[in-house]
Design an enzyme around this catalytic site. Structure first.
Site, PDB file in Angstrom:
ATOM      1  N   GLY A  67       0.796  -1.236   0.000  1.00 51.08           N
ATOM      2  CA  GLY A  67       0.000   0.000   0.000  1.00 51.08           C
ATOM      3  C   GLY A  67       0.822   1.275   0.000  1.00 51.08           C
ATOM      4  N   GLN A  68       2.143   1.142  -0.129  1.00 50.43           N
ATOM      5  CA  GLN A  68       2.959   2.352  -0.142  1.00 50.43           C
ATOM      6  C   GLN A  68       2.633   3.161  -1.392  1.00 50.43           C
ATOM      7  OE1 GLN A  68       4.089  -0.756  -0.176  1.00 50.43           O
ATOM      8  NE2 GLN A  68       5.722  -1.102   1.298  1.00 50.43           N
ATOM      9  N   GLN A  69       2.934   4.456  -1.295  1.00 51.31           N
ATOM     10  CA  GLN A  69       2.603   5.383  -2.393  1.00 51.31           C
ATOM     11  C   GLN A  69       2.958   4.812  -3.763  1.00 51.31           C
ATOM     12  OE1 GLN A  69       1.454   8.624  -1.211  1.00 51.31           O
ATOM     13  NE2 GLN A  69       0.622   8.696  -3.281  1.00 51.31           N
ATOM     14  N   MET A  71       3.425   1.794  -4.782  1.00 47.46           N
ATOM     15  CA  MET A  71       2.680   0.585  -5.160  1.00 47.46           C
ATOM     16  C   MET A  71       1.246   0.913  -5.588  1.00 47.46           C
ATOM     17  SD  MET A  71       4.199  -2.221  -5.355  1.00 47.46           S
ATOM     18  CE  MET A  71       2.786  -3.327  -5.454  1.00 47.46           C
TER      19      MET A  71
END
Ligand code: G3D
Ligand code: MG
Length: 194
Positions: A67-69, A71
């Site tokens: 869920g990182q920016q 990704m």
């Protein structure tokens, strides 16, 4: 990288991307679904995939996507074959609820998941100050944003497993009879991560 599951004519399987901001609890949930246990999670770089048999002749394939920016740019790749969406929210992280809602609304605009059912997991209910299911329903404007599909908001705790059986039951009900869930193996296309 390519993945292909074995063909089994009578088995129905549904693809379920699990999306949500980093640290919402997606990987913890997936381990709990799969092993009914908690594992030490590390931030997901890329994605995890697991097929879980839900009784006779029905399998859910969960795609737990980082869920990182950076990704989030590839989330749309996981929506193309989705039969249902699990969107995970850290209900206790008030500072990032707005960001989470914005990402959720962006996902819903994706043509690939038009009418696809959504289960929102209002996770981390064990933490003080966590918004309850009604508050998450209001905050995420579920009635307006999901007026074209089946949806459900389930309060849960990925650590204890509370609420997960209900969430899975809803997902199965929503996806089992959907014409989109397929009756044979699915070829998973290659997905490039940034
Ligand atoms: P992600 O896959 O969405 O990025 P993770 O999130 O599953 O890696 O979880 C991030 C952190 O939240 C982990 O803690 C995990 O133990 C914790 N967590 C997940 N679900 C719950 C929950 O329901 N309640 C509480 N209290 N914590 C939860 P760490 O400390 O390893 O970062
Ligand atoms: Mg993860």
């Amino acid at each position: 990288m390519g993945l292909q599951n074995t063909k089994h004519p009578k088995v129905k399987q549904a693809n379920i991307p699990m999306l949500g901001l980093d640290s919402a609890g997606k990987s913890t949930l997936l381990y709990k679904f799969k092993y009914n246990d908690t594992f030490l999670t590390i931030p997901t770089i890329g994605f995890n995939v697991d097929m879980i048999e839900m009784g006779k002749n029905f399998t859910l394939t969960f795609w737990d996507v980082g869920g990182q920016q950076k990704m989030r740019q590839v989330w749309c790749n996981f929506l193309e074959n989705a039969d249902g969406l699990l969107y995970v929210v850290d209900s206790s992280d008030k500072q990032r609820l707005e960001e989470s809602k914005k990402e959720f609304e962006l996902i819903l605009k994706n043509e690939f998941i038009k009418n696809v059912p959504v289960v929102v997991l209002a996770n981390k209910q064990d933490l003080p100050g966590a918004l309850n299911a009604e508050e998450i329903t209001r905050k995420f404007k579920m009635k307006k944003n999901c007026s074209d599909r089946n949806w459900y908001v389930q309060p849960c705790c990925a650590i204890t497993g509370k609420g997960l059986a209900e969430a899975l039951h809803k997902l199965i009900t929503f996806t089992k009879h959907s014409s989109r869930s397929k009756e044979t193996g699915t070829v998973f296309k290659e997905i490039k991560t940034p």
